[in-house]
Design an enzyme around this catalytic site. Structure first.
Site, mmCIF file in Angstrom:
data_model
loop_
_atom_site.group_PDB
_atom_site.id
_atom_site.type_symbol
_atom_site.label_atom_id
_atom_site.label_comp_id
_atom_site.label_asym_id
_atom_site.label_seq_id
_atom_site.Cartn_x
_atom_site.Cartn_y
_atom_site.Cartn_z
ATOM 1 N N GLY A 43 -17.000 13.215 -25.632
ATOM 2 C CA GLY A 43 -16.143 12.719 -24.563
ATOM 3 C C GLY A 43 -15.621 11.319 -24.800
ATOM 4 O O GLY A 43 -14.792 10.818 -24.024
ATOM 5 N N GLU A 44 -16.081 10.652 -25.856
ATOM 6 C CA GLU A 44 -15.603 9.310 -26.168
ATOM 7 C C GLU A 44 -14.136 9.356 -26.604
ATOM 8 O O GLU A 44 -13.701 10.276 -27.290
ATOM 9 C CB GLU A 44 -16.462 8.686 -27.260
ATOM 10 C CG GLU A 44 -17.900 8.426 -26.825
ATOM 11 C CD GLU A 44 -18.745 7.860 -27.948
ATOM 12 O OE1 GLU A 44 -18.224 7.717 -29.075
ATOM 13 O OE2 GLU A 44 -19.935 7.565 -27.715
ATOM 14 N N ARG A 101 -7.889 -1.353 -4.382
ATOM 15 C CA ARG A 101 -8.321 -1.516 -2.981
ATOM 16 C C ARG A 101 -9.694 -2.167 -2.861
ATOM 17 O O ARG A 101 -10.077 -2.596 -1.774
ATOM 18 C CB ARG A 101 -8.307 -0.157 -2.279
ATOM 19 C CG ARG A 101 -6.897 0.329 -1.960
ATOM 20 C CD ARG A 101 -6.887 1.735 -1.408
ATOM 21 N NE ARG A 101 -7.108 2.725 -2.458
ATOM 22 C CZ ARG A 101 -7.131 4.039 -2.251
ATOM 23 N NH1 ARG A 101 -6.951 4.509 -1.034
ATOM 24 N NH2 ARG A 101 -7.307 4.871 -3.247
ATOM 25 N N GLN A 102 -10.420 -2.246 -3.969
ATOM 26 C CA GLN A 102 -11.729 -2.910 -3.937
ATOM 27 C C GLN A 102 -11.550 -4.367 -4.371
ATOM 28 O O GLN A 102 -12.058 -4.800 -5.394
ATOM 29 C CB GLN A 102 -12.708 -2.169 -4.841
ATOM 30 C CG GLN A 102 -12.994 -0.741 -4.395
ATOM 31 C CD GLN A 102 -14.065 -0.074 -5.228
ATOM 32 O OE1 GLN A 102 -15.090 -0.683 -5.552
ATOM 33 N NE2 GLN A 102 -13.845 1.187 -5.584
ATOM 34 N N HIS A 135 -2.088 -3.588 -3.913
ATOM 35 C CA HIS A 135 -2.600 -3.420 -2.550
ATOM 36 C C HIS A 135 -2.587 -4.750 -1.803
ATOM 37 O O HIS A 135 -2.227 -4.811 -0.631
ATOM 38 C CB HIS A 135 -4.010 -2.840 -2.597
ATOM 39 C CG HIS A 135 -4.562 -2.487 -1.254
ATOM 40 N ND1 HIS A 135 -3.951 -1.581 -0.406
ATOM 41 C CD2 HIS A 135 -5.673 -2.920 -0.605
ATOM 42 C CE1 HIS A 135 -4.667 -1.472 0.712
ATOM 43 N NE2 HIS A 135 -5.711 -2.274 0.607
ATOM 44 N N LYS A 197 -4.923 -0.163 14.122
ATOM 45 C CA LYS A 197 -5.802 0.844 13.528
ATOM 46 C C LYS A 197 -7.243 0.364 13.565
ATOM 47 O O LYS A 197 -7.526 -0.822 13.349
ATOM 48 C CB LYS A 197 -5.388 1.094 12.066
ATOM 49 C CG LYS A 197 -6.225 2.124 11.342
ATOM 50 C CD LYS A 197 -5.769 2.279 9.895
ATOM 51 C CE LYS A 197 -6.197 1.123 9.024
ATOM 52 N NZ LYS A 197 -5.912 1.344 7.589
ATOM 53 N N ARG A 199 -11.072 1.164 11.915
ATOM 54 C CA ARG A 199 -11.756 1.841 10.811
ATOM 55 C C ARG A 199 -13.214 1.398 10.759
ATOM 56 O O ARG A 199 -13.522 0.209 10.927
ATOM 57 C CB ARG A 199 -11.080 1.506 9.480
ATOM 58 C CG ARG A 199 -11.716 2.179 8.274
ATOM 59 C CD ARG A 199 -11.233 1.564 6.966
ATOM 60 N NE ARG A 199 -9.823 1.730 6.748
ATOM 61 C CZ ARG A 199 -9.273 2.807 6.185
ATOM 62 N NH1 ARG A 199 -10.037 3.821 5.843
ATOM 63 N NH2 ARG A 199 -7.981 2.867 6.002
ATOM 64 N N THR A 230 -5.446 10.031 1.068
ATOM 65 C CA THR A 230 -5.724 11.271 1.791
ATOM 66 C C THR A 230 -4.689 11.534 2.879
ATOM 67 O O THR A 230 -4.621 12.641 3.415
ATOM 68 C CB THR A 230 -7.110 11.215 2.442
ATOM 69 O OG1 THR A 230 -7.145 10.151 3.407
ATOM 70 C CG2 THR A 230 -8.192 10.978 1.395
#
Length: 323
Positions: A43-44, A101-102, A135, A197, A199, A230
């Site tokens: 998989g490398e 987003r992090q 973002h 919103k 969350r 999503t």
């Protein structure tokens, strides 16, 4: 001894979103660099240029699409291979920046993964990063080398102007997108509204739209965001706006991740049209949706690559709207 230096451009691409890289190369009148990519049985990832890059300015394209970790690792390996092959400069072009987003800590003991990804590209040997509609703009501050931030807002706005011409309200689905909504509103001469919103930070991809500030009744509403993942945030906002009497509801976003049945969720919400760009390949299931419009960002990316190569201004391409 005096040696005249003639700059040479090479465009390479990983296995994610080759279509966009090819479109950019065609606009620039160059061929994609010949690159051998493969995987070992373990998989490398393996990558090697099949042509000399010594002394050339290399641009390495890769959209960080699923499987996102493979996409990032492949781009890093290509950059490392080009650096060891004595490329003059290496620019990592990532239309969608993985883990964007992090970008901050919300709970104790969380990572700031966007910073980690930036550090990986600097360590691999990238001299410059290029991305589209981050973002949050603060992500540029994580990088110690030049970071060109492009925006698809002019392209999306130009399309929206052809399908809606009057009584338009640009809606931000959350407080953080207010500046983005204002940029769209300037392009379309429209009003702005804001959705409140809520969350739970402990739950990913779950939110609730509670109220709208601004006028949407009897108006054509366009909910604008940077990413549709999503679809939960935008569909919740769309349902709320519908109940408040909007004539039509559209969604526009730069990055169409469209995961976990997003298009089905959007269709069930009665949204008239979804507009995204090709920063990411559209998932096969979503591409069959009749109300999905995909716009190409190849023109703005090609102009930006040309400006970087010729040491010209990138921001003037966007009239300062890319900050």
């Amino acid at each position: 001894m005096d040696i005249a230096h003639f700059k040479q451009m090479r465009i390479f691409c990983g296995s994610h979103n080759v279509e966009l890289a090819q479109e950019v190369a065609d606009l620039l009148g160059v061929s994609l660099g010949r690159l051998h990519r493969s995987k070992f049985s373990s998989g490398e990832v393996y990558a090697r240029s099949n042509e000399s890059v010594r002394g050339t300015d290399c641009f390495v394209f890769q959209s960080h699409s699923p499987p996102i970790n493979d996409a990032i690792m492949e781009q890093l390996i290509i950059i490392d291979a080009l650096r060891r092959a004595s490329a003059h400069s290496i620019t990592a072009v990532m239309p969608y920046f993985g883990y964007c987003r992090q970008d901050k800590k919300v709970l104790p003991r969380e990572p700031i993964t966007a910073r980690l990804v930036g550090d990986l590209f600097m360590t691999a040997g990238a001299d410059r990063l290029v991305s589209v509609d981050l973002h949050t703009g603060q992500l540029q501050g994580f990088i110690t080398k030049p970071f060109d931030h492009l925006t698809a807002i002019p392209i999306i706005s130009e399309y929206l102007a052809t399908v809606i011409s009057d009584d338009v309200t640009i809606v931000s689905p959350d407080a953080g997108g207010g500046k983005r909504a204002e940029k769209y509103a300037r392009q379309l001469n429209a009003d702005v509204a804001l959705v409140y919103k809520r969350r739970d930070v402990r739950l990913h991809n779950i939110s609730e739209a509670l109220a709208v500030t601004g006028v949407v009744e009897d108006r054509n509403a366009v909910i604008v965001d940077d990413i549709i993942d999503t679809g939960g945030t935008v569909t919740n906002a769309a349902k709320l706006i519908r109940t408040m009497g909007a004539k039509s509801v559209r969604i526009a976003a730069t990055h169409g991740v469209l995961s976990m049945g997003a298009m089905q969720r959007i269709t069930e919400a009665g949204i008239d049209e979804v507009v995204v760009t090709n920063t990411l390949p559209v998932p096969e299931g979503a591409s069959r949706a009749g109300n999905l419009k995909v716009l190409s960002i190849a023109s703005i990316v090609a102009k930006s690559v040309q400006a970087i190569f010729t040491d010209d201004s990138v921001s003037k391409i966007f009239l300062g709207e890319n900050f």
